[in-house]
Write an enzyme that holds these catalytic residues in place. Structure first.
Site, PDB file in Angstrom:
ATOM      1  N   PHE A 130      -2.777   6.297  -8.736  1.00 53.58           N
ATOM      2  CA  PHE A 130      -1.606   5.018  -7.678  1.00 53.58           C
ATOM      3  C   PHE A 130      -1.224   4.276  -8.748  1.00 53.58           C
ATOM      4  CE2 PHE A 130      -3.899   8.839  -5.292  1.00 53.58           C
ATOM      5  CZ  PHE A 130      -3.405   8.949  -4.895  1.00 53.58           C
ATOM      6  N   ASP A 170       2.573   6.319  -9.669  1.00 55.96           N
ATOM      7  CA  ASP A 170       3.211   5.957  -8.142  1.00 55.96           C
ATOM      8  C   ASP A 170       4.430   6.277  -7.881  1.00 55.96           C
ATOM      9  OD1 ASP A 170       1.828   3.005  -7.387  1.00 55.96           O
ATOM     10  OD2 ASP A 170       3.423   3.733  -5.907  1.00 55.96           O
ATOM     11  N   ASP A 180      -6.899   5.579  -8.489  1.00 54.57           N
ATOM     12  CA  ASP A 180      -7.563   3.842  -6.888  1.00 54.57           C
ATOM     13  C   ASP A 180      -6.592   3.737  -5.570  1.00 54.57           C
ATOM     14  OD1 ASP A 180      -8.664   0.570  -6.467  1.00 54.57           O
ATOM     15  OD2 ASP A 180      -6.833   0.163  -7.560  1.00 54.57           O
ATOM     16  N   CYS A 233     -11.774   2.019  -0.808  1.00 54.89           N
ATOM     17  CA  CYS A 233     -11.407  -0.190  -0.713  1.00 54.89           C
ATOM     18  C   CYS A 233     -11.640  -0.208   0.646  1.00 54.89           C
ATOM     19  CB  CYS A 233      -9.838  -0.357  -0.670  1.00 54.89           C
ATOM     20  SG  CYS A 233      -8.600   0.574  -0.613  1.00 54.89           S
TER      21      CYS A 233
END
Length: 390
Positions: free
Chosen positions: A223, A244, A293, A333
């Site tokens: 990512f 990605d 991430d 996150c």
């Protein structure tokens, strides 16, 4: 002082502890009598003043408090708050020209995000109350910063929860692209079309910390978005592959490798990360450094169980790809996933992968995203750095 409408709370212990949110079921009577975004006085059941905030009768979080003082919410109010936020950043980063200036509740300005990329400002008003005050905020930002460009990034899905439309565009200037520095490297930031406001400033200190642990070897950035982790690893000597599924992200990552003269150490591939990892495992490939991430897998409490399964699966797969002594920087996150839950996920993933790890460090968001002690929700980012020890 002009007369304001008043709201009385059934219970106020959370507010008295410094929290800034009032939920709809905590208000006496129906909040639907108020106009969306109205500034109101908040009182407890005994009619004692608690503070001023703005109200949205259509949101589960009905009130977000702005102050516990009886003061006018005007240009002077925002000038003082934004200058205080800026002074905090100047103490932490005296030489930096790019950082988050305002982090919502963390700076006592709930619903407002302002990122500074050199002389370009990216602004988000995520709530009805802040959106109603948008023109005043923009005037104050112009007065304090005199930016060459200002970009409105009100395209976050969070606005839809507030009953707001999505929009973005240049408020001032004719360019939204800017090159910033991080750890001696250069990065192109597209503040108008990039993800979030163009760059993940919240991972800055985590990238720099992880990079100090890397060197020659094979790196994998999953990512990767604009390739910040990958370029940092490459600058330490690693040969890095970034993955990605966005064409735009891959092109931006390639440009970032190019402006740092690291194209010989970086390659970027458009692919689904889950599919790519499985293919690498089947091929028997392995890496010395992996960065994981992902976007937030959980947007609400109702999706936590589903998100935990996804985090566990992808972390276990990444762990299988690491060489002995290899390093993993893995993040979540979402504030719905606590630090303790995240570590439990990693323990379960390590068990699934049949690997043993040392936990080197657990980190959070960068210091320009300050956590309000009375609001655990303001700490959303968890970044664990692990080393294979088997």
């Amino acid at each position: 002082m002009y007369e304001m409408e008043k709201v009385y709370l059934k219970r106020s212990s959370r507010i008295l502890s410094g929290h800034l949110w009032v939920f709809s079921n905590e208000i006496e009577g129906s909040p639907k009598r108020f106009e969306q975004g109205t500034i109101i006085e908040v009182h407890d059941r005994a009619r004692h003043f608690l503070g001023l905030g703005y109200i949205n009768p259509h949101s589960l979080i009905s009130i977000r408090l702005l102050t516990d003082q009886f003061e006018k919410i005007d240009r002077d109010f925002f000038r003082k708050r934004i200058k205080n936020a800026l002074e905090y950043r100047r103490r932490l980063f005296p030489d930096a020209d790019s950082f988050r200036v305002v982090y919502s509740e963390g700076d006592m300005l709930p619903g407002l995000i302002v990122d500074k990329y050199r002389d370009v400002l990216a602004i988000q008003t995520l709530t009805a109350g802040m959106d109603r005050l948008k023109d005043t905020i923009i005037e104050v930002l112009e007065e304090i910063f005199h930016p060459t460009s200002m970009v409105l990034r009100n395209d976050s899905p969070f606005r839809e929860l507030e009953g707001l439309s999505l929009e973005k565009g240049l408020i001032k200037g004719d360019t939204a692209e800017v090159v910033i520095k991080e750890g001696g490297l250069s990065f192109i930031v597209d503040t108008l079309s990039g993800q979030k406001t163009g760059f993940f400033l919240d991972q800055r200190e985590n990238r720099l910390t992880f990079t100090k642990l890397t060197g020659k070897g094979r790196g994998l950035d999953l990512f990767c978005y604009s390739g910040a982790w990958a370029v940092h690893m490459a600058s330490s000597g690693a040969q890095v592959t970034g993955i990605d599924q966005s064409d735009q992200a891959i092109e931006l990552a390639k440009r970032n490798a190019e402006i740092n003269n690291l194209t010989d150490r970086c390659r970027f591939i458009k692919a689904d990360v889950f599919d790519f990892i499985n293919e690498e495992i089947n091929r028997g490939n392995s890496y010395d450094y992996i960065v994981l991430d992902p976007p937030a897998f959980v947007k609400s409490k109702e999706k936590i169980r589903e998100a935990i399964r996804a985090y566990r699966k992808i972390n276990a797969s990444a762990m299988r790809l690491l060489n002995k002594g290899g390093l993993l920087a893995t993040s979540s996150c979402s504030h719905h996933i606590s630090r303790e839950v995240f570590l439990d996920i990693l323990r379960s993933a390590a068990k699934d992968a049949r690997r043993r790890f040392r936990l080197i460090e657990v980190r959070s968001q960068a210091r320009d995203h300050p956590v309000l002690l009375s609001m655990p929700e303001t700490e959303y980012l968890k970044c664990a750095i692990l080393e294979v020890s088997d």
